[in-house]
Design a protein around this motif. Structure first.
Motif, short mmCIF file in Angstrom:
data_model
loop_
_atom_site.label_atom_id
_atom_site.label_comp_id
_atom_site.label_asym_id
_atom_site.label_seq_id
_atom_site.Cartn_x
_atom_site.Cartn_y
_atom_site.Cartn_z
N MET A 87 0.87 -0.98 0.49
CA MET A 87 -0.09 -0.21 -0.16
C MET A 87 0.80 0.90 0.16
N ARG A 88 1.90 1.35 0.70
CA ARG A 88 2.45 2.73 0.90
C ARG A 88 3.55 2.81 -0.51
N LEU A 89 3.45 1.79 -0.96
CA LEU A 89 4.71 1.36 -2.62
C LEU A 89 3.03 2.27 -3.62
N LEU A 90 2.43 2.07 -3.29
CA LEU A 90 1.25 2.73 -4.00
C LEU A 90 1.08 4.04 -4.37
N CYS A 91 0.90 4.38 -3.00
CA CYS A 91 1.05 5.94 -2.34
C CYS A 91 2.19 6.26 -2.86
N VAL A 92 3.45 6.25 -3.05
CA VAL A 92 4.31 6.32 -3.38
C VAL A 92 4.55 6.75 -5.27
N PHE A 93 4.46 6.12 -5.36
CA PHE A 93 4.18 6.02 -6.93
C PHE A 93 2.82 7.06 -7.54
N LEU A 94 1.58 6.41 -6.55
CA LEU A 94 0.66 7.86 -7.14
C LEU A 94 1.61 8.99 -6.79
N MET A 95 2.37 9.65 -6.08
CA MET A 95 2.76 10.83 -5.30
C MET A 95 3.85 11.13 -6.20
N PHE A 96 4.66 10.52 -6.72
CA PHE A 96 5.59 10.59 -8.17
C PHE A 96 5.40 10.80 -9.41
N LEU A 97 4.14 9.82 -9.50
CA LEU A 97 3.61 10.58 -10.79
C LEU A 97 2.65 11.45 -10.61
N GLY A 98 2.51 11.65 -9.74
CA GLY A 98 1.80 13.35 -10.00
C GLY A 98 2.38 14.64 -10.03
N LEU A 99 3.81 13.99 -9.43
CA LEU A 99 4.76 15.06 -9.54
C LEU A 99 5.45 15.15 -11.26
N VAL A 100 5.47 14.23 -11.99
CA VAL A 100 5.43 13.50 -13.06
C VAL A 100 4.72 13.71 -13.95
N CYS A 101 3.49 14.16 -13.93
CA CYS A 101 2.42 14.32 -15.05
C CYS A 101 1.47 15.38 -14.73
N GLN A 102 2.16 16.61 -14.64
CA GLN A 102 2.09 17.54 -14.20
C GLN A 102 1.62 18.47 -15.41
N ALA A 103 0.21 18.48 -15.26
CA ALA A 103 -0.39 19.36 -16.98
C ALA A 103 0.08 21.01 -17.00
N GLU A 104 0.56 20.63 -18.30
CA GLU A 104 0.69 22.25 -18.58
C GLU A 104 -0.89 23.04 -19.32
N PRO A 105 -0.78 24.22 -18.78
CA PRO A 105 -2.15 25.00 -19.01
C PRO A 105 -2.59 24.82 -20.69
N VAL A 106 -3.34 24.53 -20.69
CA VAL A 106 -3.97 25.29 -22.20
C VAL A 106 -4.68 26.11 -22.94
N TYR A 107 -3.80 26.77 -23.43
CA TYR A 107 -4.57 28.38 -24.06
C TYR A 107 -5.48 28.03 -25.23
N GLU A 108 -6.65 28.44 -25.00
CA GLU A 108 -7.89 27.98 -26.53
C GLU A 108 -8.41 29.46 -26.58
N PHE A 109 -8.23 29.40 -27.72
CA PHE A 109 -8.78 31.03 -28.83
C PHE A 109 -9.31 30.14 -29.76
N ASP A 110 -10.38 31.07 -29.41
CA ASP A 110 -11.82 31.80 -30.41
C ASP A 110 -11.55 31.47 -31.82
N ASN A 111 -10.13 32.04 -32.63
CA ASN A 111 -9.52 31.98 -33.37
C ASN A 111 -8.40 31.95 -34.02
N PRO A 112 -7.96 31.52 -34.56
CA PRO A 112 -6.12 30.90 -35.43
C PRO A 112 -5.47 32.50 -35.32
N VAL A 113 -6.30 33.56 -35.15
CA VAL A 113 -5.33 34.97 -35.93
C VAL A 113 -4.79 35.32 -34.00
#
Length: 159
Positions: free
Chosen positions: A1-27
């Motif tokens: 169980m501890r190993l799973l918690c450590v793995f999930l914490m590590f996975l959270g650090l590795v998979c930090q999401a970058e913000p997605v900037y969405e625009f209404d038009n290509p310009v």
């Protein structure tokens, strides 16, 4: 169980999401990308906003996104960035008294290098032109020394 918690914490650090900037038009998307390429990160050494992972760059990208969505012009956005961070944020700072050395320095160095090279070539040409010709006595002595050298070399070659 501890190993799973450590793995999930590590996975959270590795998979930090970058913000997605969405625009209404290509310009607007193209403007945002251009600003990211042309503006320098105030914290990083010579790195643009697009290539920087610093917190300052992330904040600036969010600010750019909000300003573009608010309908501000390119000039207004640039003026705001320069007001806050100075000319350092621009990869191509304007030509004025404080940046004159940046703009004129390479040309000045090229001019100085060309002048030094020209002076060296002229000095060498002058020295070559001033080298005196050998007098008849000096030429005769040189020929005698060469002949002696040739006879000594020939005598060494014969067994």
């Amino acid at each position: 169980m501890r190993l799973l918690c450590v793995f999930l914490m590590f996975l959270g650090l590795v998979c930090q999401a970058e913000p997605v900037y969405e625009f209404d038009n290509p310009v607007d998307r193209a403007r945002f990308q251009q600003f990211n390429e042309e503006l320098r990160c105030p914290q990083c050494q010579n790195q643009n906003l697009a290539g920087s992972d610093s917190l300052v760059s992330e904040t600036l990208r969010e600010d750019l996104y909000e300003q573009i969505l608010a309908g501000r012009s390119d000039k207004e956005i640039i003026d705001d960035m320069v007001r806050r961070y100075g000319d350092y944020i621009l990869y191509r700072p304007p030509f004025d008294a404080s940046t004159a050395v940046l703009w004129l320095g390479p040309f000045g160095l090229l001019l100085i290098g060309g002048t030094v090279l020209l002076l060296m070539v002229r000095r060498r040409a002058r020295q070559t032109a001033q080298d005196p010709e050998l007098s008849a006595a000096e030429q005769a002595r040189l020929q005698r020394l060469l002949d002696e050298h040739d006879t000594q070399a020939a005598s060494r070659e014969q067994p």
